[in-house]
Enzyme design. Structure first.
Site, PDB file in Angstrom:
ATOM      1  N   CYS A 320       0.843  -1.202   0.000  1.00 13.44           N
ATOM      2  CA  CYS A 320       0.000   0.000   0.000  1.00 13.44           C
ATOM      3  C   CYS A 320       0.889   1.269   0.000  1.00 13.44           C
ATOM      4  CB  CYS A 320      -0.878  -0.016   1.247  1.00 13.44           C
ATOM      5  SG  CYS A 320      -1.927   1.426   1.347  1.00 13.44           S
ATOM      6  N   GLU A 350       3.352  -5.845   9.032  1.00 14.37           N
ATOM      7  CA  GLU A 350       3.626  -4.475   8.544  1.00 14.37           C
ATOM      8  C   GLU A 350       4.782  -3.865   9.336  1.00 14.37           C
ATOM      9  OE1 GLU A 350       0.310  -1.602   8.523  1.00 14.37           O
ATOM     10  OE2 GLU A 350       1.810  -0.042   8.899  1.00 14.37           O
TER      11      GLU A 350
HETATM   12 FE1  F3S Z   1      -3.406   0.877   2.984  1.00 13.33          FE
HETATM   13 FE2  F3S Z   1      -4.758   1.897   4.922  1.00 13.33          FE
HETATM   14 FE3  F3S Z   1      -5.674  -0.147   3.709  1.00 13.33          FE
HETATM   15  S1  F3S Z   1      -2.598   1.552   4.896  1.00 13.33           S
HETATM   16  S2  F3S Z   1      -3.888  -1.237   3.068  1.00 13.33           S
HETATM   17  S3  F3S Z   1      -5.385   1.883   2.824  1.00 13.33           S
HETATM   18  S4  F3S Z   1      -5.821   0.215   5.861  1.00 13.33           S
END
Ligand code: F3S
Length: 501
Positions: A320, A350
């Protein structure tokens, strides 16, 4: 119509046993449609009509009346005012019932009688076309089923307990044939109504099935106000990662994800069916045939990329962008004389990934106590980042503790906006409802945080992975129910919960 529950399903799924028990618990009248056909068989015999004479049978049945009443704790069937209960289980009655039930005019008269009963009282009715034909407006429709093997075994045990000879493979074959006949007959074939809940009882006890139906029936009867969070379900990053993997399945060669693409068993097992394998460790990578590896939205440590590249894998990076930004901060801060503090769960992939981008060890803290005990040299330059799914309120409290220590501190709130919005909305809904449902994977960090937030506002908060986990009997006490879901919860699961409550 009064309150009605329709239970359909194949032979041997336990419909009548279950319907009888639910009726008792909820004070409903159980309409045994099989007994009604048997009652008609008795009526035809006693009227001296040849059951093979379709015209005579249909003429006689056109004006017949039927009633089901309880007396002395058991059910009695009356045909034209006469109690025929004592003859219902006789073998000859069973044969008469199947003879007369072949006639469409008899079936439609029975449907009329069944609807009449449902108009006058609260009922639970079981059969093969109750939800689709007899009571299409029933408040609750259940399609009860079990695998052929389970149904055959149940029947085998039943016969063995009675001391009757039983052949398991023959029973299994009979059940298969019966299913096929029921599903393909011309008039009202057996099929699940579009709005029926499928309940597979293969791995459930009778008590569990009864509890499930009773809970659902009580919820439907109460008709609680339901509020679904707008932010429930896949966030942008997860949606992108899942789409990336599905897109890659169209290519050729072995396909892997590094770790499960999202914390959701339904999606992971569907991807498995598409041939996607999960690599969990560098050892798995060593053993795997060369192919494509998709990096999930959590991201991975730098040495994982390097290892994959060195081993000749093609990498498709679905990390992400919010996480990539933290990797960048981590790299920059630890390349100089700064100290990096990561607020998050040190065992979460993460956070492990972020640590793997640091040039020197970062400090990971998760609680206010850990923040309190931090000690650095007086002139230390601190940079604080957070796991993207960290609880915002808790992050702010931790930051306050660190700032109070007087170090030169830069705070980067890297909680992603999707998480922040989801948590804020969940908190607002939870504060106004009697019960809150949080849907998400057991291993999902953002789901657990949502649960914590909701539980603080609403003590009656349930954390579930799928609708099957929900304690419906407790939930049935609520007049208002809120629903939210973690970032890795597919819409199909959210919709199933929403539809059923
Ligand atoms: Fe990215 Fe937020 Fe989803 S960091 S993976 S948009 S919870």
């Amino acid at each position: 119509m009064g309150y009605a529950i329709a239970v359909d399903g194949p032979a041997g799924a336990g419909k009548s046993t279950i319907a009888r028990l639910v009726a008792r618990k909820m004070n409903l009248t159980y309409i045994d449609t099989g007994a009604m056909y048997r009652g008609i068989g008795i009526f035809i015999r006693d009227a001296g009509i040849d059951p093979d004479n379709e015209e005579a049978v249909c003429r006689a049945v056109a004006g017949v009346t039927m009633d089901i009443r309880y007396s002395g704790g058991s059910q009695h069937v009356f045909v034209n005012g006469r109690d025929v209960t004592e003859h219902l289980r006789e073998e000859e009655t069973g044969k008469l019932a199947s003879q007369v039930s072949r006639y469409p005019a008899v079936r439609s008269r029975m449907v009329e009688l069944q609807r009449e009963m449902a108009r006058n009282t609260d009922v639970i009715m079981d059969g093969r076309d109750i939800g689709t034909v007899v009571l299409p407006d029933a408040q609750l429709k259940i399609y009860l089923t079990a695998s052929v093997d389970t149904r055959a075994m149940r029947r085998f045990r039943e016969l063995s307990e009675k001391g009757e000879a039983a052949d398991l493979s023959r029973i299994r074959e009979d059940i298969r044939k019966r299913d096929d006949q029921d599903m393909h007959r011309e008039v009202s074939p057996l099929r699940q109504a579009d709005d029926a809940l499928l309940l597979d009882t293969s791995d459930m006890t009778i008590e569990q099935v009864v509890e499930r139906i009773e809970g659902l029936a009580r919820i439907r009867r109460k008709n609680p106000k339901v509020v679904l969070a707008k932010t429930a379900g896949f966030c942008f990053g997860v949606q992108r990662a899942v789409k990336t993997v599905y897109d890659e399945t169209k290519g050729s060669g072995p396909l892997y994800t590094y770790g499960e693409i999202i914390h959701n068993e339904t999606v992971v097992s569907d991807l498995q069916k598409h041939g996607v394998k999960v690599l969990d460790t560098p050892e798995d990578v060593k053993k795997a045939k060369k192919g494509t590896v998709v990096i999930r939205s959590h991201g991975v440590a730098k040495d994982v990329y390097d290892g994959l590249q060195k081993d000749g894998f093609r990498i498709v990076d679905a990390t992400c962008p919010f996480v990539l930004k933290i990797h960048q901060i981590a790299r920059e801060v630890t390349s100089g004389d700064g100290e990096l503090i990561i607020v998050g769960d040190r065992t979460h992939p993460e956070v492990e990934g972020i640590c793997g981008w640091c040039r020197k060890p970062a400090t990971v803290i998760d609680t206010k106590e850990e923040a309190d005990s931090l000690i650095f040299p007086e002139n230390a330059k601190l940079t604080v980042v957070s796991q993207t799914t960290f609880n915002l309120q808790k992050f702010e409290e931790i930051v306050e503790i660190i700032r109070a220590k007087g170090y030169n501190t830069i705070v980067c709130n890297t909680i992603c906006s999707a998480t922040e919005e989801r948590q804020t909305e969940a908190r607002r809904i939870a504060a106004t409802v009697d019960a809150m449902i949080v849907i998400g994977g057991k291993k999902s960090s953002n789901t657990r945080k949502l649960y914590e937030i909701c539980k603080r506002e609403c003590p009656e908060t349930y954390l579930i992975q799928t609708f099957a986990d929900l304690n419906l009997i407790s939930l049935a006490k609520a007049d208002s129910i809120g629903i939210t879901a973690g970032a890795s919860t597919p819409n199909t699961i959210i919709e199933e919960v929403l539809h059923n409550v």
